[in-house]
Every structure is written in C-alpha cells, then in structure tokens.
Enzyme design. Structure first.
Site, short mmCIF file in Angstrom:
data_model
loop_
_atom_site.label_atom_id
_atom_site.label_comp_id
_atom_site.label_asym_id
_atom_site.label_seq_id
_atom_site.Cartn_x
_atom_site.Cartn_y
_atom_site.Cartn_z
N ASP A 37 42.34 -39.26 -5.12
CA ASP A 37 41.85 -39.24 -3.74
C ASP A 37 41.44 -40.66 -3.36
O ASP A 37 41.48 -41.58 -4.20
CB ASP A 37 40.63 -38.29 -3.66
CG ASP A 37 40.40 -37.69 -2.28
OD1 ASP A 37 40.13 -38.44 -1.34
OD2 ASP A 37 40.48 -36.46 -2.16
N VAL A 64 47.55 -41.77 -0.59
CA VAL A 64 48.89 -41.16 -0.59
C VAL A 64 49.91 -41.91 0.25
O VAL A 64 51.11 -41.67 0.12
CB VAL A 64 48.85 -39.67 -0.16
CG1 VAL A 64 48.11 -38.82 -1.17
CG2 VAL A 64 48.30 -39.50 1.26
N ASN A 90 48.25 -32.13 -1.67
CA ASN A 90 47.21 -31.45 -0.88
C ASN A 90 46.52 -32.36 0.14
O ASN A 90 46.02 -31.88 1.15
CB ASN A 90 46.19 -30.86 -1.86
CG ASN A 90 44.89 -30.50 -1.17
OD1 ASN A 90 44.79 -29.47 -0.50
ND2 ASN A 90 43.89 -31.36 -1.31
N TYR A 154 49.51 -33.29 14.14
CA TYR A 154 49.22 -32.52 12.92
C TYR A 154 50.29 -31.46 12.70
O TYR A 154 50.87 -31.35 11.61
CB TYR A 154 47.84 -31.88 13.04
CG TYR A 154 47.40 -31.11 11.81
CD1 TYR A 154 46.94 -31.76 10.68
CD2 TYR A 154 47.44 -29.71 11.80
CE1 TYR A 154 46.54 -31.05 9.56
CE2 TYR A 154 47.03 -28.99 10.69
CZ TYR A 154 46.58 -29.67 9.56
OH TYR A 154 46.18 -28.96 8.45
N LYS A 158 53.04 -31.17 9.62
CA LYS A 158 53.07 -30.02 8.70
C LYS A 158 54.42 -29.29 8.77
O LYS A 158 54.86 -28.70 7.79
CB LYS A 158 51.92 -29.06 9.03
CG LYS A 158 50.54 -29.66 8.73
CD LYS A 158 50.37 -30.01 7.26
CE LYS A 158 48.97 -30.43 6.91
NZ LYS A 158 48.80 -30.75 5.48
#
Ligand SMILES: NC(=O)c1ccc[n+]([C@@H]2O[C@H](COP(=O)([O-])OP(=O)(O)OC[C@H]3O[C@@H](n4cnc5c(N)ncnc54)[C@H](O)[C@@H]3O)[C@@H](O)[C@H]2O)c1
Length: 247
Positions: A37, A64, A90, A154, A158
């Site tokens: 993270d 990430v 995630n 968003y 996704k």
C-alpha cells in the site's frame, strides 16, 4: 487445514478496508501474505497483527501506478516466500462526480490508480505465476463497473477492470493462470463513510434487497474462494457481492 495452505499471496491496498480484511483472512487460511500500500504506518500495523496471531505476513510500500514498485513487490514476494500464487488487485480510489464536474486531471488520476494500476499488477505477476506453474488473479471492480452510475471516472475505471479481467483469463488460461473480477456493492469502509453519511444508511438499506450494508469481511470471503483452488474451473467470471442491488 487452511484453504490457502502453501500459497503465497500479494494484496494491493492491504493497509485498510477490504485489502486488510483479505490479508487477515488469507493468513488465517494458511497463505503467506505480502500486503502492499502507500499507507505505510497502517500497513505495518496489519503486518504486526497477522504475525502476532500466528500468521505470516510482510508489508511493503507499493504505489500501484508505478511499474517499478510492482516489479519490486513481486520480487519481494518471490525472494521472501519462494513464489507467487495469488494476486489481489484491490487498491482503488473513489471520485463521486458526474461528467461535467470531472476535470481531465481527476479523470487521469482515477484511471491511473483504478485501471492502469490493475493492468500493471497483472503484467508484473504473470511471469512469477508462470514460474509457479499457475496462479489466481482477483481484480476488485465494483457494481459501478457493471452498469451506469453518477461516478463517471470511477465507473469507467471499474468497467475497464471487468474486461481486462476477461482478456487476461482467455490469454493465460492455457498456462493455468486464472483471473476473475469481484463486484462489491456498498461496503462499509473509509471509502464509503462520507457517502453513507450523506445519502443516509436507511436510504441505502431500502435500495438493497437483502437490507444489509456489508463489511469488508463479506467481500474477503468471496475473494478467498476465487483465490483458492476451490475455484479451479472458474476464470473470466464476475462475482457480484451486492446484497441484490444489481438484481
Ligand atoms: N467500499 C465499497 O463500497 C466498494 C464498493 C465497490 C468496490 N470497492 C473497491 O474495493 C477496493 C477496496 O476499497 P475499500 O472499500 O477497502 O476502500 P479503502 O479506501 O478503505 O481502501 C483502499 C486502499 O487502497 C489504497 N490505495 C489507494 N491508492 C493507492 C495507490 N496508488 N497505491 C497503492 N494503494 C493505494 C489505500 O491507501 C487504501 O489502503 C477498491 O478498489 C474499491 O474501489 C469498494
């Protein structure tokens, strides 16, 4: 016997919320866990909690959006635990804005973390999984990746995760590398706190056939199934965990 005995798992966004719940559950089920993270203090606390309760875990810093960070994370998993069997993509950020309210910079940032971040993770993990003789990748999308929503950038990010998952599944199935997406509904974490407060819990409950606002563990249980060999015939699928909202 644990459901992930002998497995090595890398979980992005593992410092809190769903990623932390998955790290703890995977360790309980026998996996060696690398949780990664940008929130280092929180991540080290999860690492300590797992190691103090009989599990095996290692925290490391991973943004990430950085290909170099992904290469280092995969290398750390292989160097420390010998291989990589499972990747949970995630990490994610939410932006609740419509088309006209979203700036180009905001659009880019959301795509960078939520979709490019997943692509880079998949790309980095595949050679190590090939080396391990196969693997399971679980990409966390959303119900916003299945249908239109008012969170423009968003939802688009996704939706990309959903199709990247299927492309990965068809390309790497012959090598025993599975790839599935998970589509949570409304899960009570830091990400949704403000939304739940502004919309109101009663409103959300009324929109949810099961009349439940789920917690991170509810999603982690679904991710565990896809990560484990119990789902050995499952790839390219979409596991919707939403209390019936999209039904
Ligand atoms: N909470 C929900 O209702 C819900 C619903 C559907 C999908 N999701 C998805 O589930 C995933 C987990 O979300 P959550 O609810 O646990 O939220 P959260 O905000 O509690 O956790 C997200 C984690 O991702 C990390 N992260 C953010 N940017 C990062 C980066 N650049 N590099 C590495 N880590 C980064 C954060 O530091 C944090 O630890 C996200 O992908 C989210 O989009 C959440």
């Amino acid at each position: 016997m644990g459901r992930l005995d002998g497995k090595v798992a890398l979980i992005s966004g593992g410092s809190k919320g769903q990623g932390a719940a998955e790290a703890k559950l995977f360790a309980q089920e026998g996996a060696k866990v690398v949780l990664a993270d940008i929130l280092d203090d929180e991540g080290k606390k999860i690492e300590a909690e797992i190691n103090e309760t009989g599990g095996e875990a290692m925290y490391l810093h991973l943004d990430v959006t950085s290909e170099a960070d992904w290469a280092a994370a995969v290398r750390a998993a292989v160097d420390s635990y010998g291989k990589l069997d499972i990747l949970v993509n995630n990490a994610g950020i939410l932006l609740r804005k419509g088309v006209e309210e979203t700036s180009a910079e905001e659009w880019d940032r959301v795509q960078d973390v939520n979709s490019k971040g997943v692509f880079l993770g998949v790309k980095a993990a595949i050679p190590a999984m090939r080396e391990a003789g196969g693997g399971s990748i679980v990409n966390i999308s959303s119900i916003a990746g299945l249908r239109g929503s008012t969170s423009t950038a968003y939802g688009a990010s996704k939706g990309l995760v959903r199709l990247l998952t299927k492309s990965t599944a068809v390309q790497y199935g012959p090598e025993g590398i599975r790839c599935n997406s998970v589509h949570p509904g409304i899960i009570e974490t830091d990400m949704t706190e403000e939304m739940l407060d502004s919309v109101g819990r009663e409103q959300w409950l009324a929109r949810t056939p099961l009349r439940i606002i789920a917690n991170a563990h509810d999603v982690a249980l679904g991710v565990l199934y896809l990560a484990s060999d119990e789902s050995r015939y499952v790839t390219g699928s979409e596991l919707v965990i939403d209390g019936g909202i999209t039904a």
